[in-house]
Design an enzyme around this catalytic site. Structure first.
Site, PDB file in Angstrom:
ATOM      1  N   HIS A  46      -2.918  11.008   0.356  1.00 44.18           N
ATOM      2  CA  HIS A  46      -2.509  10.798   1.752  1.00 44.18           C
ATOM      3  C   HIS A  46      -1.863  12.092   2.254  1.00 44.18           C
ATOM      4  CE1 HIS A  46      -1.368   7.488   4.842  1.00 44.18           C
ATOM      5  NE2 HIS A  46      -1.088   8.654   5.402  1.00 44.18           N
TER       6      HIS A  46
ATOM      7  N   ASN B 100      -8.135   2.107   9.429  1.00 50.68           N
ATOM      8  CA  ASN B 100      -6.859   2.231  10.127  1.00 50.68           C
ATOM      9  C   ASN B 100      -7.134   2.189  11.618  1.00 50.68           C
ATOM     10  OD1 ASN B 100      -5.725   2.671   7.633  1.00 50.68           O
ATOM     11  ND2 ASN B 100      -5.255   4.842   7.969  1.00 50.68           N
TER      12      ASN B 100
ATOM     13  N   GLU C 212      -7.979   8.688   5.561  1.00 52.43           N
ATOM     14  CA  GLU C 212      -8.390   9.338   6.804  1.00 52.43           C
ATOM     15  C   GLU C 212      -8.975  10.736   6.622  1.00 52.43           C
ATOM     16  OE1 GLU C 212      -5.106   9.168   9.539  1.00 52.43           O
ATOM     17  OE2 GLU C 212      -5.344   7.028   9.840  1.00 52.43           O
TER      18      GLU C 212
ATOM     19  N   ARG D 250       0.856  -1.181   0.000  1.00 46.58           N
ATOM     20  CA  ARG D 250       0.000   0.000   0.000  1.00 46.58           C
ATOM     21  C   ARG D 250       0.899   1.240   0.000  1.00 46.58           C
ATOM     22  NH1 ARG D 250      -2.851   3.228   4.685  1.00 46.58           N
ATOM     23  NH2 ARG D 250      -4.029   4.655   3.371  1.00 46.58           N
TER      24      ARG D 250
ATOM     25  N   GLU E 159      -4.130   0.181   8.003  1.00 47.75           N
ATOM     26  CA  GLU E 159      -3.010   0.535   8.884  1.00 47.75           C
ATOM     27  C   GLU E 159      -3.231  -0.037  10.265  1.00 47.75           C
ATOM     28  OE1 GLU E 159      -1.905   4.705   9.203  1.00 47.75           O
ATOM     29  OE2 GLU E 159      -2.245   4.981   7.055  1.00 47.75           O
TER      30      GLU E 159
ATOM     31  N   TYR F 168      -5.243   2.055  15.580  1.00 45.24           N
ATOM     32  CA  TYR F 168      -4.065   2.026  16.450  1.00 45.24           C
ATOM     33  C   TYR F 168      -4.426   1.842  17.917  1.00 45.24           C
ATOM     34  CZ  TYR F 168      -1.370   3.633  12.453  1.00 45.24           C
ATOM     35  OH  TYR F 168      -0.778   3.716  11.233  1.00 45.24           O
TER      36      TYR F 168
HETATM   37  C1  GBH Z   1      -2.118   7.501  10.509  1.00 44.55           C
HETATM   38  O1  GBH Z   1      -2.825   8.500  11.117  1.00 44.55           O
HETATM   39  C2  GBH Z   1      -1.605   8.028   9.205  1.00 44.55           C
HETATM   40  O2  GBH Z   1      -2.403   7.576   8.133  1.00 44.55           O
HETATM   41  C3  GBH Z   1      -0.172   7.735   8.948  1.00 44.55           C
HETATM   42  O3  GBH Z   1       0.286   8.531   7.898  1.00 44.55           O
HETATM   43  C4  GBH Z   1       0.610   7.935  10.218  1.00 44.55           C
HETATM   44  O4  GBH Z   1       1.989   7.809  10.016  1.00 44.55           O
HETATM   45  C5  GBH Z   1       0.127   6.923  11.229  1.00 44.55           C
HETATM   46  O5  GBH Z   1      -1.233   7.017  11.425  1.00 44.55           O
HETATM   47  C6  GBH Z   1       0.773   7.052  12.594  1.00 44.55           C
HETATM   48  O6  GBH Z   1       0.426   8.256  13.206  1.00 44.55           O
HETATM   49  O7  GBH Z   1      -0.251  16.010  17.541  1.00 44.55           O
HETATM   50  O8  GBH Z   1       1.558  14.475  17.957  1.00 44.55           O
HETATM   51  O9  GBH Z   1      -0.643  13.782  18.403  1.00 44.55           O
HETATM   52  C7  GBH Z   1      -3.211   8.259  12.446  1.00 44.55           C
HETATM   53  C8  GBH Z   1      -3.603   9.540  13.113  1.00 44.55           C
HETATM   54  C9  GBH Z   1      -1.961  11.237  12.804  1.00 44.55           C
HETATM   55  C10 GBH Z   1      -2.629  10.398  15.025  1.00 44.55           C
HETATM   56  C11 GBH Z   1      -1.362  12.443  13.438  1.00 44.55           C
HETATM   57  C12 GBH Z   1      -2.209  11.686  15.601  1.00 44.55           C
HETATM   58  C13 GBH Z   1      -1.259  13.807  15.379  1.00 44.55           C
HETATM   59  C14 GBH Z   1       0.093  14.059  15.902  1.00 44.55           C
HETATM   60  N1  GBH Z   1      -2.463  10.227  13.651  1.00 44.55           N
HETATM   61  N2  GBH Z   1      -1.331  12.456  14.845  1.00 44.55           N
HETATM   62  S1  GBH Z   1       0.169  14.632  17.543  1.00 44.55           S
END
Ligand code: GBH
Length: 488
Positions: free
Chosen positions: A129, A314, A174, A84, A383, A316
């Site tokens: 993206h 996605n 997203e 991907r 993801e 986490y």
């Molecule tokens: C995904 O977003 C994205 O699709 C991917 O590109 C990214 O690398 C991956 O997750 C891991 O983050 O202000 O420090 O909290 C998930 C959502 C994106 C969560 C940005 C929170 C904000 C940064 N995330 N993030 S912060």
């Protein structure tokens, strides 16, 4: 350790597809090479370096732009079915407009796609993206509905250039992060803080763009190219703090305001009822002449309804929700119109990202919520992965993350009947983690960002993942017989 994956007696279905994921801005580098135009992330990293916690940029990143053949060999080494990746809009169309393509951009993606196919790897391609051409930002970016037309022009060209070879498309990665984080909360580029306004304007444009792209494909390309089109939505789980009706409502509202706002128009035909009612009610209360939420016309609802062949999810982490409470310190800014406050339990083990704690059971719950809410659509988990700060090669915490989260995917498939067809781990490589720069590492491969060559080294998790995939593909090379946890 190769056997650390414990499948609880369940196996992945034979046709289940595994892969790894990246995104153009986070890995490609070559930010201004051979005619590539500037994106909003180029712009913000160059002009506002304080926005990135380590002051870094992605001018070189992992330099995947120059490493196609070698990287595809790494993908082959770990036996993935899917790769991907996303296409950088401004690499192909420097200003975003499609009348003047940049030949080198088309060449680059053709070579990548050809190399993947030659090695038996299926491309799963994200059209957007987050790296919007800066020139389109200057026209207002996603809050400007004209962007929907420009996106469809772009998608049309992607089908034309690559659609004979690419059969799996994701329009947007997203939308909540594209919209709320970028235009309401200001934590992603272009970092605007128009709370309660910017996000909804953008969401409207993105949904129209998605629906029109899907319809265009059906009309012009489906018959000859026969591919599939989906969209990827970030799906954290929101757990009610207690069993009380209020807490349950708070958690459900978060799901609707972050996930349902995009999936409901696509699967059911409009924004979720609670989103419409609450934003309209609050807007009236605020003495506005019109709702902050942009309503769809009946024609627009028809356009968007049934516009996904699969749903990318996605996932986490998990949050706990309760009715809005000023004393709760939120880990991430979230939509407040749903009247909830969300936090994480300090007892939960933490990954490196401040919003990220380990709650494997939340994965199974959100997969079930999707199943119930949208009548068990086909889901590809686009993801899932773990961040650390060290980039250590003996990445046991990442391995146990994949272990426990994949176990919940198996439970969702076998115990709950969730229709899950594939899984792409985030991420193939350590990469540019947006505002966190190179600090937080999600890769299965370590990348040495101090070395001009950006050498990659497999972490232990890459080998474990290879074994998980090999077990499923039934072409196990490293081990011959799964053992139980006692080593028997
Ligand atoms: C995904 O977003 C994205 O699709 C991917 O590109 C990214 O690398 C991956 O997750 C891991 O983050 O202000 O420090 O909290 C998930 C959502 C994106 C969560 C940005 C929170 C904000 C940064 N995330 N993030 S912060």
């Amino acid at each position: 350790i190769l056997l650390s994956f414990k499948c609880n007696g369940y196996e992945f279905p034979e046709d289940f597809k595994f892969g790894v994921a990246t995104a153009s801005f986070q890995v490609e580098g070559a930010w201004n090479i051979s005619g590539k135009g500037e994106s909003i992330w180029d712009y913000i990293t160059h002009n506002n370096p304080n926005f990135i916690h380590d002051g870094s940029n992605a001018d070189v990143a992992c330099d995947t732009y120059h490493k196609t053949a070698g990287d595809v060999q790494l993908l082959k080494e770990i036996s993935v079915d899917y790769y991907r990746f996303s296409i950088s809009w401004s690499r192909i169309f420097p200003t975003g407009h499609t009348y003047s393509p940049n030949a080198d951009g088309i060449r680059y993606y053709n070579e990548l796609i050809d190399e993947l196919l030659a090695n038996g790897i299926t491309p799963l391609v994200t059209m957007f993206h987050w790296d919007l051409p800066q020139a389109l930002h200057e026209l207002g970016g996603w809050p400007n509905p004209v962007l929907a037309e420009l996106f469809v022009d772009y998608a049309d060209k992607l089908f034309e250039y690559f659609g004979d070879k690419v059969k799996n498309w994701i329009t947007f990665n997203e939308p909540y992060q594209i919209c709320d984080f970028s235009y309401s909360d200001g934590i992603l580029a272009p970092a605007y803080k128009q709370k309660g306004i910017g996000g909804y304007l953008c969401s409207y444009t993105v949904l129209i763009a998605h629906g029109k792209t899907y319809q265009l494909y059906q009309k012009r390309y489906k018959e000859t190219q026969n591919g599939r089109i989906g969209i990827t939505i970030q799906g954290p789980w929101f757990e009610p703090r207690t069993d009380s009706a209020e807490d349950k409502k708070a958690a459900e509202n978060m799901l609707q305001f972050m996930f349902g706002i995009f999936a409901h128009p696509i699967y059911i035909g409009d924004y979720p009822k609670v989103v419409r009612e609450e934003v309209n009610r609050l807007s009236t209360e605020e003495n506005r002449r019109r709702s902050r939420l942009i309503a769809f016309t009946p024609q627009e609802r028809d356009l968007i309804k049934d516009s996904a062949d699969f749903l990318g999810v996605n996932h986490y982490t998990t949050f706990i929700c309760t009715p809005r409470n000023a004393e709760i310190q939120e880990v991430l800014p979230m939509n407040t119109d749903g009247g909830a406050s969300c936090y994480q339990d300090d007892e939960w083990a933490a990954a490196a990202s401040r919003w990220f704690r380990l709650v494997p059971w939340g994965f199974r719950k959100v997969l079930n919520w999707v199943k119930e809410e949208y009548n068990n659509p086909e889901v590809i988990i686009t993801e899932n992965g773990y961040s650390d700060l060290t980039g250590e090669l003996r990445d046991c915490d990442r391995i146990s993350y994949y272990n426990s989260y994949l176990t919940e995917v198996l439970n969702a498939i076998h115990e709950d009947g969730c229709n899950i067809a594939g899984y792409t781990a985030w991420s193939f490589l350590d990469n540019f983690e947006w505002v966190n720069g190179y600090r937080e590492k999600f890769g299965l491969y370590y990348v040495d960002f101090e070395d001009d060559d950006r050498p990659r080294t497999a972490k232990m998790s890459a080998y474990v993942y290879k074994n998980i995939i090999s077990l499923t593909q039934d072409k196990l090379t490293l081990i011959t017989r799964p053992r139980d946890s006692n080593g028997a």
